[in-house]
Write a protein that holds these residues in place. Structure first.
Motif, mmCIF file in Angstrom:
data_model
loop_
_atom_site.group_PDB
_atom_site.id
_atom_site.type_symbol
_atom_site.label_atom_id
_atom_site.label_comp_id
_atom_site.label_asym_id
_atom_site.label_seq_id
_atom_site.Cartn_x
_atom_site.Cartn_y
_atom_site.Cartn_z
ATOM 1 N N GLY A 175 -9.665 -7.803 -4.195
ATOM 2 C CA GLY A 175 -8.450 -7.054 -3.859
ATOM 3 C C GLY A 175 -7.388 -7.932 -3.220
ATOM 4 N N ILE A 176 -6.181 -7.402 -3.123
ATOM 5 C CA ILE A 176 -5.020 -8.186 -2.673
ATOM 6 C C ILE A 176 -5.252 -8.865 -1.313
ATOM 7 C CG2 ILE A 176 -3.935 -6.132 -1.652
ATOM 8 C CD1 ILE A 176 -1.205 -7.345 -2.415
ATOM 9 N N PHE A 177 -5.987 -8.195 -0.453
ATOM 10 C CA PHE A 177 -6.206 -8.733 0.877
ATOM 11 C C PHE A 177 -7.084 -9.968 0.850
ATOM 12 C CE2 PHE A 177 -5.871 -7.749 5.355
ATOM 13 C CZ PHE A 177 -4.749 -6.949 5.348
ATOM 14 N N ASP B 158 -6.271 1.415 10.151
ATOM 15 C CA ASP B 158 -6.267 1.479 11.619
ATOM 16 C C ASP B 158 -5.026 0.878 12.250
ATOM 17 O OD1 ASP B 158 -8.529 2.856 11.949
ATOM 18 O OD2 ASP B 158 -9.831 1.144 12.308
ATOM 19 N N THR B 159 -4.331 0.050 11.473
ATOM 20 C CA THR B 159 -3.194 -0.666 12.053
ATOM 21 C C THR B 159 -2.157 0.294 12.652
ATOM 22 O OG1 THR B 159 -2.479 -0.819 9.762
ATOM 23 C CG2 THR B 159 -3.276 -2.839 10.790
ATOM 24 N N SER B 160 -1.785 1.305 11.876
ATOM 25 C CA SER B 160 -0.735 2.207 12.364
ATOM 26 C C SER B 160 -1.230 3.027 13.550
ATOM 27 C CB SER B 160 -0.278 3.150 11.252
ATOM 28 O OG SER B 160 0.054 2.404 10.117
ATOM 29 N N PRO C 91 -0.902 -4.746 16.404
ATOM 30 C CA PRO C 91 -2.146 -4.214 15.842
ATOM 31 C C PRO C 91 -3.025 -5.302 15.218
ATOM 32 C CG PRO C 91 -0.316 -2.793 15.268
ATOM 33 C CD PRO C 91 0.280 -3.999 15.918
ATOM 34 N N VAL C 92 -2.406 -6.337 14.651
ATOM 35 C CA VAL C 92 -3.198 -7.472 14.164
ATOM 36 C C VAL C 92 -2.873 -8.637 15.112
ATOM 37 C CG1 VAL C 92 -3.686 -8.979 12.189
ATOM 38 C CG2 VAL C 92 -2.985 -6.610 11.804
ATOM 39 N N PRO C 93 -3.708 -8.859 16.132
ATOM 40 C CA PRO C 93 -3.306 -9.781 17.205
ATOM 41 C C PRO C 93 -3.268 -11.247 16.785
ATOM 42 C CG PRO C 93 -5.546 -8.999 17.555
ATOM 43 C CD PRO C 93 -5.004 -8.236 16.397
ATOM 44 N N SER D 47 -8.553 -2.497 -0.648
ATOM 45 C CA SER D 47 -7.703 -3.383 0.162
ATOM 46 C C SER D 47 -6.626 -2.581 0.873
ATOM 47 C CB SER D 47 -7.024 -4.434 -0.724
ATOM 48 O OG SER D 47 -7.782 -5.596 -0.769
ATOM 49 N N PHE D 48 -6.044 -1.621 0.159
ATOM 50 C CA PHE D 48 -4.977 -0.828 0.777
ATOM 51 C C PHE D 48 -5.504 0.065 1.888
ATOM 52 C CE2 PHE D 48 -0.653 -1.173 -0.708
ATOM 53 C CZ PHE D 48 -0.799 -2.216 -1.599
ATOM 54 N N ILE D 49 -6.688 0.577 1.667
ATOM 55 C CA ILE D 49 -7.255 1.429 2.723
ATOM 56 C C ILE D 49 -7.475 0.579 3.976
ATOM 57 C CG2 ILE D 49 -9.250 2.816 3.393
ATOM 58 C CD1 ILE D 49 -9.538 3.528 0.386
ATOM 59 N N ARG E 52 3.588 -13.393 1.993
ATOM 60 C CA ARG E 52 2.506 -12.427 2.215
ATOM 61 C C ARG E 52 2.852 -11.425 3.307
ATOM 62 N NH1 ARG E 52 -3.275 -14.578 0.126
ATOM 63 N NH2 ARG E 52 -3.696 -12.352 -0.015
ATOM 64 N N LEU E 53 4.133 -11.188 3.480
ATOM 65 C CA LEU E 53 4.568 -10.165 4.441
ATOM 66 C C LEU E 53 3.877 -8.847 4.075
ATOM 67 C CD1 LEU E 53 6.731 -9.177 6.604
ATOM 68 C CD2 LEU E 53 8.117 -8.550 4.633
ATOM 69 N N CYS E 54 3.516 -8.096 5.096
ATOM 70 C CA CYS E 54 2.818 -6.816 4.879
ATOM 71 C C CYS E 54 3.564 -5.961 3.848
ATOM 72 C CB CYS E 54 2.741 -6.078 6.206
ATOM 73 S SG CYS E 54 2.156 -4.394 6.034
ATOM 74 N N VAL E 55 2.865 -5.566 2.801
ATOM 75 C CA VAL E 55 3.493 -4.755 1.760
ATOM 76 C C VAL E 55 3.822 -3.363 2.302
ATOM 77 C CG1 VAL E 55 3.118 -3.769 -0.525
ATOM 78 C CG2 VAL E 55 2.162 -5.969 0.009
ATOM 79 N N GLY E 56 3.015 -2.953 3.276
ATOM 80 C CA GLY E 56 3.170 -1.580 3.760
ATOM 81 C C GLY E 56 4.035 -1.456 4.992
ATOM 82 N N LYS E 57 4.827 -2.479 5.308
ATOM 83 C CA LYS E 57 5.595 -2.456 6.559
ATOM 84 C C LYS E 57 6.501 -1.216 6.647
ATOM 85 C CE LYS E 57 8.881 -5.171 9.211
ATOM 86 N NZ LYS E 57 9.664 -6.394 9.297
ATOM 87 N N ARG E 58 7.267 -0.969 5.594
ATOM 88 C CA ARG E 58 8.191 0.176 5.625
ATOM 89 C C ARG E 58 7.415 1.474 5.712
ATOM 90 N NH1 ARG E 58 12.382 -1.021 0.842
ATOM 91 N NH2 ARG E 58 13.227 1.019 1.380
ATOM 92 N N PHE E 59 6.348 1.507 4.943
ATOM 93 C CA PHE E 59 5.516 2.696 4.931
ATOM 94 C C PHE E 59 4.926 2.945 6.319
ATOM 95 C CE2 PHE E 59 1.462 4.839 4.117
ATOM 96 C CZ PHE E 59 1.878 5.895 3.321
ATOM 97 N N ALA E 60 4.470 1.857 6.946
ATOM 98 C CA ALA E 60 3.849 1.969 8.271
ATOM 99 C C ALA E 60 4.850 2.508 9.289
ATOM 100 C CB ALA E 60 3.327 0.609 8.711
ATOM 101 N N PHE F 80 -5.149 -15.869 10.321
ATOM 102 C CA PHE F 80 -5.264 -17.307 10.023
ATOM 103 C C PHE F 80 -5.138 -17.592 8.535
ATOM 104 C CE2 PHE F 80 -9.681 -15.874 9.577
ATOM 105 C CZ PHE F 80 -10.052 -16.474 8.390
ATOM 106 N N LYS F 81 -4.839 -18.837 8.253
ATOM 107 C CA LYS F 81 -4.821 -19.331 6.877
ATOM 108 C C LYS F 81 -5.607 -20.634 6.869
ATOM 109 C CE LYS F 81 -2.013 -16.174 5.146
ATOM 110 N NZ LYS F 81 -2.493 -15.102 6.025
ATOM 111 N N GLU F 82 -6.101 -20.969 5.691
ATOM 112 C CA GLU F 82 -6.971 -22.158 5.592
ATOM 113 C C GLU F 82 -6.261 -23.258 4.813
ATOM 114 O OE1 GLU F 82 -11.025 -21.188 4.602
ATOM 115 O OE2 GLU F 82 -11.307 -23.126 3.645
#
Ligand code: HEM
Length: 793
Positions: free
Chosen positions: A402-404, A590-592, A643-645, A583-585, A722-730, A648-650
């Motif tokens: 999934g996208i995540f 929990d973030t919102s 919400p996501v404190p 991935s979307f779930i 990779r900005l959160c796709v759901g930002k506006r929705f959130a 990381f990236k590799e």
């Protein structure tokens, strides 16, 4: 061991003391035990100093140098004696002082051994100190261990003529005894190709000459073993492959009484023997040379040196990286306030510090709160910083591809599809409608019921709000029923996250064996996948039956409709859609709700902000319009409690961050949103204050001006491609819930929760949850009714 072991040349030491040859010998298994010369039927007695008595066999170094500075000396007689069982031990020992130029041979028989780093240095006590560097070493008080005596029983003393040091003709040559065939195994040192077996005819009574000073055998260490009892001999060779052809002739030349029969080439079977003998040699060396105390001391020294090195190479103020356990002790020491500790450490270290987990854990990299570094990782050098295998392999069971969890083309395809659908006007309209309906018809009635129970009914705020912002509407039934999918999802997420703090060899072994938490994970993910697969199958069936999903506006239906109309092949596969759903779930689950829980908690201690939020909500007209102050307040709340404190990236390849920090390939860069939100240099001296106004465009207009901030300074929703796709929705979700709740209820935080600590997790849960009462406001304030009450009323 029933005899003395032979001498062995210690090359590194002999290099240091270039004019001296340093030989090593083994004393008998037990100190003081007599060593029998089988050939002559006489004993060589070791009498250890009291300090050494009762100790196990120990290694000795024999240091010597002849008077002429030549490194051929009496030691050869001693070694010859041990090599050739017919040698005269007394002569061998007696010759030593003579070889050192000491006139009085009566000094023989008395040799001094001193300890040097647990080895015994065999030295000649009669030798003037100036003539031997090793003597100086050996006579240092700190290393002296005592005097050993070699005593050959006088009764068994052989005739003196046998002690001639350079005698080449064996005494028994006139009546040569029949040759015995001995088998000698030549053990190769690591550089060599393996042991060479040589059959040697050794004439008893023969004597060898000092072969170690022969140039052809410079690479040949002295024999590792003489076993006088069974007459086999082992030699240890250095680069044997190069010396092999020479060896036979040299042996013949140097040991004329030895006849080398045959150098057998090794068969495959012998190869096995070679390797097994190498293993056994290695094992024997380890057991003979290495003691537990050696290992303990070496480990301690290594530990201290490595700790000092780490301290010197990490920025001042950065957490200590201990050998073996890395940063783990510091983490454990601050488990209670880990986020604050990390924030303070970053501030002390200037914004970036390296970290390392336990050895074998595969976790290392840097932690940063420097916006320039974050921008570099998330945008400028995006290609070098994917999610990476470390993340992927821990989440693969739950998220699949999934996208995540995806990188490269797989990620791009999902990102494109998600962005196209989620940013379409139709989806936005639908999502607003769905959120409003969910809040109005489900969440509000639920909270009303809760508030009716009055002060006696405190509720867990996140559990209620979470159900107001999630996908499974059944959750909002009265009594917050237990939904199996939700339970399975929670468990699968927890267990996947646990892999990040468990050494890989532990969870991988459990996965392989299908036991414990790994087994639970498989079961939980099976349930989650089954739910997602059933949803996809249901939509597929509907699409097949009606030919369209036009009546449905959810993301999955939109995706399936668009793909079936645009692709001849029938669009996305079921697996793709299943992983996409999961991935979307995960992303939005929990973030919102976590963001809202912190928001209500902050409001409770900031009544002025609450009043302004309420005013904003009530004046917003249709309840959905901009509500800039609420937007700013939510943004500000997430600055302090993202919400996501951390994320990381590799790194794929070695890289250098803008602040000069070096990042090795496969290391991770952790960007720490929690610390960034509390950085004075980014937000000013009042950075710890909850002040939504900092996001507004001046006092007059009051419009939200968050866009003016660099997205790399506020990475609550990530940034870059990779900005959160759901930002506006959130935001839409959170604003709808906050407006509906605040318009109808006062959210009273129960006493004793003035200080809340976050839990160590990838989501910033409150450690003990937030308990509140939803108290109905006396006057109901529907959004759009501008009679603004005081925050408390
Ligand atoms: C306050 C709420 C939210 C916050 C703070 C938040 C934050 C984030 C963050 C930090 C990431 C980056 C994760 C990473 O790359 O490791 C992210 C990614 C993502 N978020 Fe959100 N999110 C929120 C709500 C949502 C919602 C409601 C949805 C969906 C409806 C959503 C969908 C996604 C998706 C699909 C990604 C992956 C983007 C990609 O990798 O290209 N998020 N979010």
């Amino acid at each position: 061991m029933d005899g003395l072991r032979p001498w062995r040349l210690l090359c590194p030491l002999s290099c240091r003391f270039h004019s001296a040859t340093i030989l090593e010998m083994f004393l008998p298994e037990e100190s003081g035990k007599n060593c029998r010369n089988e050939q002559q039927g006489r004993d060589l007695e070791f009498i250890p100093p009291p300090a050494a008595r009762g100790r196990r066999r120990r290694d000795c170094l024999l240091a010597h140098k002849c008077a002429a500075g030549h490194n051929c000396s009496g030691a050869h007689h001693l070694s010859s004696f041990f090599l050739n069982s017919d040698a005269d031990p007394f002569d061998a020992i007696a010759s030593l002082p003579r070889r050192f130029g000491v006139a009085d041979p009566s000094a023989s028989g008395m040799l001094q051994f001193s300890s040097h780093r647990r080895r015994l240095v065999f030295d000649d006590i009669d030798r003037p100190e100036s003539e031997s560097r090793v003597t100086r070493l050996a006579t240092q008080p700190s290393v002296r261990m005592g005097t050993w005596q070699f005593r050959v029983p006088r009764t068994a003393r052989p005739p003196r003529h046998r002690s001639a040091p350079h005698r080449t003709a064996p005494a028994a040559a006139a009546h040569p005894p029949p040759p015995h065939t001995y088998e000698a195994t030549y053990h190769a040192l690591p550089l060599c190709s393996g042991p060479i077996r040589i059959h040697v005819d050794l004439h008893p009574g023969a004597r060898t000459r000092g072969y170690t000073n022969h140039p052809a055998l410079q690479h040949c260490t002295t024999p590792r073993h003489t076993l006088p009892a069974n007459r086999s001999i082992e030699l240890a060779l250095a680069p044997a492959s190069s010396i092999q052809p020479q060896l036979a002739s040299e042996l013949i030349h140097l040991w004329p009484v030895w006849h080398v029969d045959q150098i057998s080439s090794r068969t495959p079977c012998e190869n096995d023997m070679a390797s097994s003998s190498l293993v056994s040699t290695a094992l024997r060396l380890v057991t003979e040379y290495v003691r537990a105390s050696d290992i303990a001391i070496a480990a301690a020294v290594l530990f201290v040196c490595s700790a000092i090195r780490n301290r010197l190479t990490t920025p001042p103020g950065a957490p200590m990286l201990w050998p073996v356990v890395g940063i783990i002790p510091s983490l454990f020491a601050h488990l209670d306030d880990i986020y604050e500790w990390g924030t303070a450490a970053l501030a002390r270290a200037g914004g970036t510090f390296p970290y390392r987990g336990t050895w074998g854990g595969g976790s290392s990299g840097v932690v940063t709160s420097v916006p320039a570094n974050v921008e570099h990782v998330l945008k400028t050098n995006f290609a070098n910083y994917p999610k990476g295998p470390y993340y992927r392999e821990r989440f693969v069971e739950l998220l699949g591809h999934g996208i995540f969890n995806a990188d490269g083309d797989a990620w791009r395809a999902q990102r494109r599809a998600a962005t196209a659908e989620m940013h379409s006007a139709r989806f936005l309209e639908f999502s607003h409608g769905t959120i409003d309906a969910l809040v109005r018809d489900k969440l509000v009635p639920l909270l009303e019921k809760v508030s009716e129970k009055g002060r006696a009914a405190p509720v867990h705020v996140r559990q209620h709000l979470r159900r107001g912002v999630r996908v499974d509407p059944g959750c909002l039934a009265e009594g917050l029923p237990d939904v199996p999918f939700a339970r399975a999802f929670e468990r699968a997420t927890e267990l996947s996250l646990a892999r990040f703090v468990t050494p890989p060899f532990v969870w991988k072994a459990k996965r392989f064996l299908g036991v414990g938490t790994e087994r639970e994970l498989v079961e939980a993910t099976r349930a989650v996948r089954a739910f997602a697969e059933a949803t996809v199958a249901e939509r597929r069936a509907e699409l097949r039956k009606t030919g369209t999903l036009a009546g449905r506006c959810d993301l999955l239906s939109r995706l399936m409709s668009s793909s079936s109309s645009s692709s001849d092949s029938g669009g996305y596969s079921d697996e793709f859609l299943r992983d996409f759903c999961i991935s979307f779930i995960l992303a939005g689950r929990d973030t919102s709700s976590v963001g809202l829980a912190w928001f209500f908690w902050l409001l409770a201690s900031h009544p002025d902000v609450e009043s302004r939020v309420l005013a904003d909500v009530l004046s917003s007209g249709d309840g959905g319009a901009s509500m800039d102050y609420l937007h700013a307040a939510l943004t500000e709340s997430m600055r302090l409690y993202p919400p996501v404190p951390a994320d990381f990236k590799e790194a794929v390849e070695d890289d250098v961050l803008p602040d000069g920090t070096f990042v090795r390939a496969r290391q991770r860069v952790i960007y720490y949103a929690y610390a960034m939100g509390r950085d004075k240099s980014l937000w000013g001296p009042d950075c710890l204050e909850f002040r939504p106004e900092r996001w507004l465009n001046g006092k007059k207009s009051g419009a939200f001006a968050g866009g003016a901030e660099s997205p790399y300074k506020y990475v609550v929703f990530n940034a870059g491609p990779r900005l959160c796709v759901g930002k506006r929705f959130a935001y839409a979700q959170m604003k709808a819930v906050a407006a509906a709740v605040l318009g109808r209820f006062r959210v009273e935080v129960l006493p004793g929760q003035e200080k809340m600590k976050p839990k160590l997790n990838t989501t910033l849960y409150m450690r003990d949850g937030l308990m509140v009462r939803f108290a109905r406001r006396e006057q109901r304030h529907e959004p759009g009714h501008a009679d603004v009450p005081a925050a408390g009323g």
